[in-house]
Design an enzyme around this catalytic site. Structure first.
Site, short mmCIF file in Angstrom:
data_model
loop_
_atom_site.label_atom_id
_atom_site.label_comp_id
_atom_site.label_asym_id
_atom_site.label_seq_id
_atom_site.Cartn_x
_atom_site.Cartn_y
_atom_site.Cartn_z
N CYS A 55 14.00 8.00 -7.81
CA CYS A 55 13.11 6.84 -7.99
C CYS A 55 12.32 6.95 -9.30
CB CYS A 55 12.16 6.74 -6.81
SG CYS A 55 11.09 5.30 -6.90
N CYS A 110 4.82 8.45 -7.67
CA CYS A 110 3.89 8.63 -6.55
C CYS A 110 3.73 10.13 -6.29
CB CYS A 110 4.41 7.93 -5.31
SG CYS A 110 4.96 6.24 -5.66
N CYS A 117 5.47 12.04 -3.34
CA CYS A 117 6.82 11.68 -2.90
C CYS A 117 7.93 12.60 -3.41
CB CYS A 117 7.13 10.24 -3.31
SG CYS A 117 8.72 9.71 -2.61
N CYS A 139 14.08 1.40 10.82
CA CYS A 139 13.50 1.13 9.50
C CYS A 139 14.33 1.80 8.40
CB CYS A 139 12.07 1.65 9.46
SG CYS A 139 11.31 1.40 7.85
N CYS A 153 13.44 -3.23 10.16
CA CYS A 153 12.36 -3.03 9.21
C CYS A 153 12.99 -2.45 7.94
CB CYS A 153 11.33 -2.06 9.79
SG CYS A 153 9.97 -1.69 8.64
N CYS A 171 4.17 -4.45 7.77
CA CYS A 171 3.91 -3.07 8.18
C CYS A 171 3.25 -2.39 6.99
CB CYS A 171 5.22 -2.37 8.55
SG CYS A 171 5.04 -0.60 8.85
N ARG A 209 0.76 3.39 14.13
CA ARG A 209 1.83 4.40 14.24
C ARG A 209 1.36 5.77 13.76
NH1 ARG A 209 5.70 1.94 11.54
NH2 ARG A 209 6.08 0.74 13.43
#
Ligand code: SAM
Ligand code: DTB
Ligand code: SF4
Length: 340
Positions: A75, A79, A82, A119, A150, A210, A282
């Protein structure tokens, strides 16, 4: 303290899931009021949260949501938490988007193990239109199995959100992760406003939102309060609120963050429940580190959903046998399709 008000008018494009009322749209939470909740004596906070929970939700019911990384690694974002960012050496290899058969097999196995929501995550900054086409095929296949769908694919443009809705997407996950003023300490390749814009596009397309965050990234309590204020003051607040505890991954800038005190994590769950009574809160990443007793406190504090399956996206999660045993011990039951 601000109190929840009855359900009010909602966007004409937004559809609440069949068996639950719309989230209130006219409540306002100040960061101070939320911080005051976070600072309550622990037992008082848990009592308030459980009281709100039991007024809104059946006792002992828990949603099981299974994650699958359909496009892993490489990616371009940075972040700091991550493992999938190409900017950090984490040992995660970049892979291509999975095909329909592979995803269908994984979704069927999740359904057979008791999950009701599936998801799909992709390590994209923002999908291209041809990625949306491919995702639409995956969403259709998962939906055909009777699962709620999701996806979490990064930033979306309004026409892409509409295409995902048309493909049958029920929920879009896009986390704010922390308070606006702490965001640039965590990621510098995008702005907080970019996240809010995507959330707006998702809501306007009629997809359920979400949205949650991560605790344990070196933030102060005021930043936790700031995150919850952002979520609780959305109109309407998110349908699902994943609260993650940072999973420290070697090679990421946040790998050496001070571990979160588990009781402080429970506090965040409790305050999410109090401020967003009808959201599915969650207990998300990081619960493997917590053990059973802390997870039980999270359920007492109002968590009524978990990620279920041996893996999150690339890191580990309690296995299905361990979760089945825990649910049995605590008298918790997964939803069945008719409850969704
Ligand atoms: N690329 C998309 C995005 O950023 O929205 C979707 C995938 S991204 C991995 C989804 C979410 O996973 C992030 O917003 C973050 O909240 C969570 N996450 C990622 N790494 C994590 C970690 N190490 N610990 C806890 N949560 C994490
Ligand atoms: C969310 O809030 N947490 C999930 C899901 N939404 C996409 C992801 C957790 C990722 C944990 C680290 C990993 O395995 O990559
Ligand atoms: Fe990319 Fe999402 Fe990971 Fe950020 S959290 S690096 S956008 S996969």
């Amino acid at each position: 303290m601000t109190h929840a008000t009855p359900a009010a008018a909602q966007s004409m494009h937004w559809h609440a899931p069949a068996n639950r009322p719309a989230a209130p749209t006219d409540q306002r939470w100040t960061v101070d009021a939320i911080q005051a909740l976070l600072d309550l004596p622990f037992m008082e906070l848990l009592f308030q949260a459980q009281t709100v929970h039991r007024a809104q939700w059946p006792a002992g019911e828990i949603e099981l949501a299974t994650l699958l990384s359909v496009k892993t690694g490489g990616c371009p974002e940075n972040c700091g938490y991550c493992p999938q960012s190409a900017a950090f050496e984490t040992g995660v290899k970049a892979e291509k988007l999975m095909d329909v058969d592979e995803v269908t097999r994984a979704a069927r196995a999740a359904r057979d193990a008791g999950a009701t929501r599936f998801c799909m995550g992709a390590a994209w900054r923002a999908p291209k239109d041809r990625d949306i086409e491919k995702m639409s095929a995956l969403i259709g296949a998962v939906k055909n199995l009777g699962l709620q769908t999701c996806a979490t694919l990064g930033m979306l443009q309004p026409h892409q959100a509409l295409a995902l809705r048309d493909a049958g997407l029920d929920y879009y996950n896009h986390n704010l992760d922390t308070a606006p003023e702490y965001y640039q300490d965590v990621v510098s390749t995008r702005q907080y406003q970019d996240r809010l814009d995507t959330l707006q596009a998702v809501r306007a397309a009629g997809i359920n939102v979400c949205c949650g965050g991560i605790i344990g990234m070196g933030e102060e309590v005021v930043h936790r309060a700031g995150l919850i204020a952002q979520l609780a003051n959305m109109e309407p607040y998110p349908d699902s609120v994943p609260i993650n505890s940072l999973v420290p991954v070697p090679g990421t800038p946040l790998a050496d963050s001070e571990p979160v005190d588990p009781l402080d994590f429970v506090r965040v769950i409790a305050v999410a429940r109090i401020t967003m009574p009808r959201a599915r809160v969650r207990l998300s990443a990081g619960r493997q580190q917590f053990g059973e007793a802390v997870q039980a406190l999270c359920f007492m504090a109002g968590a009524n959903s978990i990620f279920y399956g041996d893996k999150l996206l690339v890191t580990g999660n309690p296995d299905v046998a361990a979760d089945t045993a825990l649910m049995h011990k605590l008298g918790l039951k997964g939803l069945v399709v008719a409850d969704r």
